[in-house]
Design a protein around this motif. Structure first.
Motif, PDB file in Angstrom:
ATOM      1  N   ASP A 177       0.805  -1.214   0.000  1.00 22.10           N
ATOM      2  CA  ASP A 177       0.000   0.000   0.000  1.00 22.10           C
ATOM      3  C   ASP A 177       0.843   1.271   0.000  1.00 22.10           C
ATOM      4  O   ASP A 177       0.317   2.362  -0.191  1.00 22.10           O
ATOM      5  N   LEU A 178       2.146   1.119   0.242  1.00 21.24           N
ATOM      6  CA  LEU A 178       3.044   2.271   0.232  1.00 21.24           C
ATOM      7  C   LEU A 178       3.999   2.104  -0.947  1.00 21.24           C
ATOM      8  O   LEU A 178       4.977   1.356  -0.878  1.00 21.24           O
ATOM      9  N   PRO A 179       3.733   2.780  -2.059  1.00 19.60           N
ATOM     10  CA  PRO A 179       4.531   2.604  -3.282  1.00 19.60           C
ATOM     11  C   PRO A 179       6.006   2.958  -3.079  1.00 19.60           C
ATOM     12  O   PRO A 179       6.371   3.714  -2.175  1.00 19.60           O
ATOM     13  N   ASP A 180       6.831   2.425  -3.961  1.00 16.33           N
ATOM     14  CA  ASP A 180       8.274   2.655  -3.875  1.00 16.33           C
ATOM     15  C   ASP A 180       8.618   4.133  -3.953  1.00 16.33           C
ATOM     16  O   ASP A 180       9.556   4.599  -3.286  1.00 16.33           O
ATOM     17  N   GLY A 181       7.891   4.882  -4.765  1.00 16.48           N
ATOM     18  CA  GLY A 181       8.174   6.306  -4.886  1.00 16.48           C
ATOM     19  C   GLY A 181       8.029   7.039  -3.566  1.00 16.48           C
ATOM     20  O   GLY A 181       8.853   7.891  -3.215  1.00 16.48           O
ATOM     21  N   GLU A 182       6.980   6.690  -2.816  1.00 15.14           N
ATOM     22  CA  GLU A 182       6.780   7.307  -1.502  1.00 15.14           C
ATOM     23  C   GLU A 182       7.872   6.874  -0.529  1.00 15.14           C
ATOM     24  O   GLU A 182       8.375   7.686   0.266  1.00 15.14           O
ATOM     25  N   ARG A 183       8.264   5.617  -0.592  1.00 12.07           N
ATOM     26  CA  ARG A 183       9.324   5.125   0.299  1.00 12.07           C
ATOM     27  C   ARG A 183      10.635   5.865   0.048  1.00 12.07           C
ATOM     28  O   ARG A 183      11.336   6.262   0.981  1.00 12.07           O
ATOM     29  N   GLN A 184      10.938   6.044  -1.214  1.00  8.38           N
ATOM     30  CA  GLN A 184      12.169   6.738  -1.560  1.00  8.38           C
ATOM     31  C   GLN A 184      12.124   8.198  -1.120  1.00  8.38           C
ATOM     32  O   GLN A 184      13.112   8.752  -0.620  1.00  8.38           O
ATOM     33  N   GLY A 185      10.957   8.830  -1.278  1.00  6.49           N
ATOM     34  CA  GLY A 185      10.811  10.214  -0.859  1.00  6.49           C
ATOM     35  C   GLY A 185      10.970  10.378   0.646  1.00  6.49           C
ATOM     36  O   GLY A 185      11.597  11.330   1.112  1.00  6.49           O
ATOM     37  N   LEU A 186      10.438   9.430   1.408  1.00  8.39           N
ATOM     38  CA  LEU A 186      10.568   9.468   2.858  1.00  8.39           C
ATOM     39  C   LEU A 186      12.030   9.305   3.280  1.00  8.39           C
ATOM     40  O   LEU A 186      12.523  10.028   4.151  1.00  8.39           O
ATOM     41  N   ALA A 187      12.684   8.344   2.650  1.00  8.55           N
ATOM     42  CA  ALA A 187      14.087   8.093   2.996  1.00  8.55           C
ATOM     43  C   ALA A 187      14.952   9.302   2.662  1.00  8.55           C
ATOM     44  O   ALA A 187      15.822   9.702   3.450  1.00  8.55           O
ATOM     45  N   LYS A 188      14.726   9.901   1.510  1.00 10.26           N
ATOM     46  CA  LYS A 188      15.509  11.068   1.102  1.00 10.26           C
ATOM     47  C   LYS A 188      15.301  12.238   2.053  1.00 10.26           C
ATOM     48  O   LYS A 188      16.233  13.004   2.347  1.00 10.26           O
ATOM     49  N   ALA A 189      14.063  12.375   2.568  1.00 13.25           N
ATOM     50  CA  ALA A 189      13.746  13.490   3.457  1.00 13.25           C
ATOM     51  C   ALA A 189      14.138  13.228   4.905  1.00 13.25           C
ATOM     52  O   ALA A 189      14.059  14.129   5.741  1.00 13.25           O
ATOM     53  N   GLY A 190      14.546  11.995   5.206  1.00 11.34           N
ATOM     54  CA  GLY A 190      14.938  11.673   6.574  1.00 11.34           C
ATOM     55  C   GLY A 190      13.779  11.354   7.494  1.00 11.34           C
ATOM     56  O   GLY A 190      13.909  11.451   8.720  1.00 11.34           O
ATOM     57  N   VAL A 191      12.645  10.946   6.920  1.00 12.97           N
ATOM     58  CA  VAL A 191      11.494  10.536   7.723  1.00 12.97           C
ATOM     59  C   VAL A 191      11.650   9.062   8.092  1.00 12.97           C
ATOM     60  O   VAL A 191      11.854   8.217   7.220  1.00 12.97           O
ATOM     61  N   ARG A 192      11.566   8.761   9.356  1.00 14.15           N
ATOM     62  CA  ARG A 192      11.669   7.378   9.822  1.00 14.15           C
ATOM     63  C   ARG A 192      10.404   6.617   9.446  1.00 14.15           C
ATOM     64  O   ARG A 192       9.289   7.135   9.596  1.00 14.15           O
ATOM     65  N   LEU A 193      10.553   5.386   8.977  1.00 20.27           N
ATOM     66  CA  LEU A 193       9.418   4.564   8.572  1.00 20.27           C
ATOM     67  C   LEU A 193       9.337   3.320   9.450  1.00 20.27           C
ATOM     68  O   LEU A 193      10.302   2.565   9.563  1.00 20.27           O
ATOM     69  N   ILE A 194       8.177   3.125  10.073  1.00 22.67           N
ATOM     70  CA  ILE A 194       7.911   1.929  10.862  1.00 22.67           C
ATOM     71  C   ILE A 194       6.727   1.205  10.234  1.00 22.67           C
ATOM     72  O   ILE A 194       5.680   1.803  10.005  1.00 22.67           O
ATOM     73  N   GLU A 195       6.900  -0.076   9.952  1.00 19.35           N
ATOM     74  CA  GLU A 195       5.820  -0.870   9.384  1.00 19.35           C
ATOM     75  C   GLU A 195       5.472  -1.983  10.365  1.00 19.35           C
ATOM     76  O   GLU A 195       6.018  -3.086  10.296  1.00 19.35           O
ATOM     77  N   ALA A 196       4.575  -1.660  11.266  1.00 19.68           N
ATOM     78  CA  ALA A 196       4.173  -2.611  12.295  1.00 19.68           C
ATOM     79  C   ALA A 196       2.888  -2.132  12.939  1.00 19.68           C
ATOM     80  O   ALA A 196       2.649  -0.923  13.024  1.00 19.68           O
ATOM     81  N   PRO A 197       2.052  -3.046  13.399  1.00 21.95           N
ATOM     82  CA  PRO A 197       0.824  -2.636  14.094  1.00 21.95           C
ATOM     83  C   PRO A 197       1.144  -2.049  15.466  1.00 21.95           C
ATOM     84  O   PRO A 197       2.143  -2.399  16.094  1.00 21.95           O
ATOM     85  N   ILE A 198       0.288  -1.158  15.905  1.00 27.25           N
ATOM     86  CA  ILE A 198       0.443  -0.558  17.232  1.00 27.25           C
ATOM     87  C   ILE A 198      -0.125  -1.529  18.270  1.00 27.25           C
ATOM     88  O   ILE A 198      -1.282  -1.913  18.203  1.00 27.25           O
ATOM     89  N   GLN A 199       0.698  -1.908  19.211  1.00 29.45           N
ATOM     90  CA  GLN A 199       0.293  -2.887  20.212  1.00 29.45           C
ATOM     91  C   GLN A 199      -0.237  -2.244  21.494  1.00 29.45           C
ATOM     92  O   GLN A 199      -1.089  -2.788  22.172  1.00 29.45           O
ATOM     93  N   GLU A 200       0.280  -1.066  21.820  1.00 30.51           N
ATOM     94  CA  GLU A 200      -0.057  -0.464  23.111  1.00 30.51           C
ATOM     95  C   GLU A 200       0.122   1.041  23.042  1.00 30.51           C
ATOM     96  O   GLU A 200       0.979   1.539  22.313  1.00 30.51           O
ATOM     97  N   VAL A 201      -0.696   1.749  23.794  1.00 35.63           N
ATOM     98  CA  VAL A 201      -0.612   3.201  23.861  1.00 35.63           C
ATOM     99  C   VAL A 201      -0.422   3.605  25.312  1.00 35.63           C
ATOM    100  O   VAL A 201      -1.096   3.082  26.205  1.00 35.63           O
ATOM    101  N   THR A 202       0.501   4.517  25.564  1.00 35.26           N
ATOM    102  CA  THR A 202       0.774   4.973  26.919  1.00 35.26           C
ATOM    103  C   THR A 202       0.436   6.450  27.060  1.00 35.26           C
ATOM    104  O   THR A 202       0.858   7.270  26.244  1.00 35.26           O
ATOM    105  N   LEU A 203      -0.312   6.784  28.105  1.00 33.27           N
ATOM    106  CA  LEU A 203      -0.619   8.168  28.432  1.00 33.27           C
ATOM    107  C   LEU A 203       0.300   8.619  29.554  1.00 33.27           C
ATOM    108  O   LEU A 203       0.447   7.926  30.566  1.00 33.27           O
ATOM    109  N   ASP A 204       0.921   9.776  29.365  1.00 34.11           N
ATOM    110  CA  ASP A 204       1.843  10.298  30.365  1.00 34.11           C
ATOM    111  C   ASP A 204       1.545  11.777  30.574  1.00 34.11           C
ATOM    112  O   ASP A 204       1.712  12.589  29.677  1.00 34.11           O
TER     113      ASP A 204
END
Length: 300
Positions: A177-204
């Motif tokens: 669902d995330l095309p290669d063009g978008e992946r390359q753009g994120l990497a070039k811009a220095g945006v960190r990419l995480i591909e994983a479901p969210i397991q837990e949320v913490t309120l602080d």
């Protein structure tokens, strides 16, 4: 009795349309379901005229009172049907049918929210944010996470670099669902990419500060945006025969008229900017065009 106009929706667009129509001395009734998206706004800082910002419900209340002061009627009712009826329209609610010469739709959109505990309340408290154009300035220099499942999430992550260099995209969709063009753009811009479901949320300290993942463990953020898209509320327009764009929003002309003569639309269900000022401007255009159309019809 046949009304000059019925406005469906009482958010910024619907109420602004009511102000204009009432000041045009039109018989106008606003019907709404009591669930304006603008009511979720904790405080808007980019709406002109409010240097200290304004809470969404306060803005709606001010605008409603202004419309009523000029004679607009505003009623809470669930509209169940809309159809063309001769030279006008029939609007159905749960307990009655109403006739109007014209209709303005201002029904907005529904946000697709991530599956997080208490997410709607979190949006209202700015723990989860939905509009970087509206409030990106407030996260300047912070660690920001964007939850997305496709190109929209990538685009929003890149947009937020206007305000911070510490941006992470949490891609919750399938890898394809995330095309290669978008992946390359994120990497070039220095945006960190995480591909994983969210397991837990913490309120602080009343902040949504940490999200836990299967492999990465728990990561802390100062702000979290959701970029999963919206669903325009166009069911009534479709019933009346109006046509939509490829993105699901309504097709309108330069005067906010849909493909059905006499049926107008303004606000988020028309264009993708989703801004209060834009919605109100479109409402002013729609109401003025409606008034002039009725004048021309009366002159024949």
């Amino acid at each position: 009795m046949t009304l000059d106009a019925i406005v469906i929706g009482a958010g910024p667009a619907g109420l602004a349309a009511a102000i204009y129509l009432a000041r045009f001395r039109r018989q106008v009734l606003v019907l709404h379901d009591g669930d304006s998206r603008a009511a979720w706004i904790p405080r808007s800082h980019n709406h002109p005229g409010f240097p200290g910002g304004i809470v969404g419900v306060d803005l709606l209340d001010r605008t409603r009172r202004q419309a009523e002061a000029f004679g607009a009627r505003i009623e809470e009712a669930q509209v169940t049907g809309l159809c063309v009826d001769g030279a006008g329209f029939t609007v159905n609610t749960a307990d009655r049918s109403l006739s109007a010469r014209s209709v303005i739709l201002a029904t907005g959109v529904v946000d697709r929210l991530p599956e997080l505990p208490g997410v709607e309340a979190a949006v209202r408290r700015s723990l989860v944010r939905i509009c970087p154009i509206c409030d990106g300035f407030e996260v300047t220099g912070q660690a920001v996470a964007v939850i997305g499942d496709g190109p929209l999430g990538a685009g929003e992550a890149l947009f937020l670099q206007t305000y911070s260099d510490d941006i992470t995209l949490i891609h919750t969709g399938a890898a394809g669902d995330l095309p290669d063009g978008e992946r390359q753009g994120l990497a070039k811009a220095g945006v960190r990419l995480i591909e994983a479901p969210i397991q837990e949320v913490t309120l602080d300290h009343d902040r949504l500060s940490a999200l836990a993942f299967t492999e990465q463990g728990k990561l802390e953020f100062d702000a979290v945006y959701t970029a999963l898209g919206v669903d325009p509320r166009t069911d009534l327009a479709i019933q009346a025969g109006a046509q939509r764009c490829d993105d699901g929003r309504l097709i309108v002309d330069d005067h906010q008229e849909t493909t059905v003569p006499g049926l107008y639309a303004a606000g988020d269900l028309v264009r993708g900017l989703n801004q209060i000022s834009t919605a109100q401007g479109e409402a002013a255009i729609a109401a003025t065009a409606l008034h002039n159309r009725l004048r021309e019809m009366s002159a024949k």
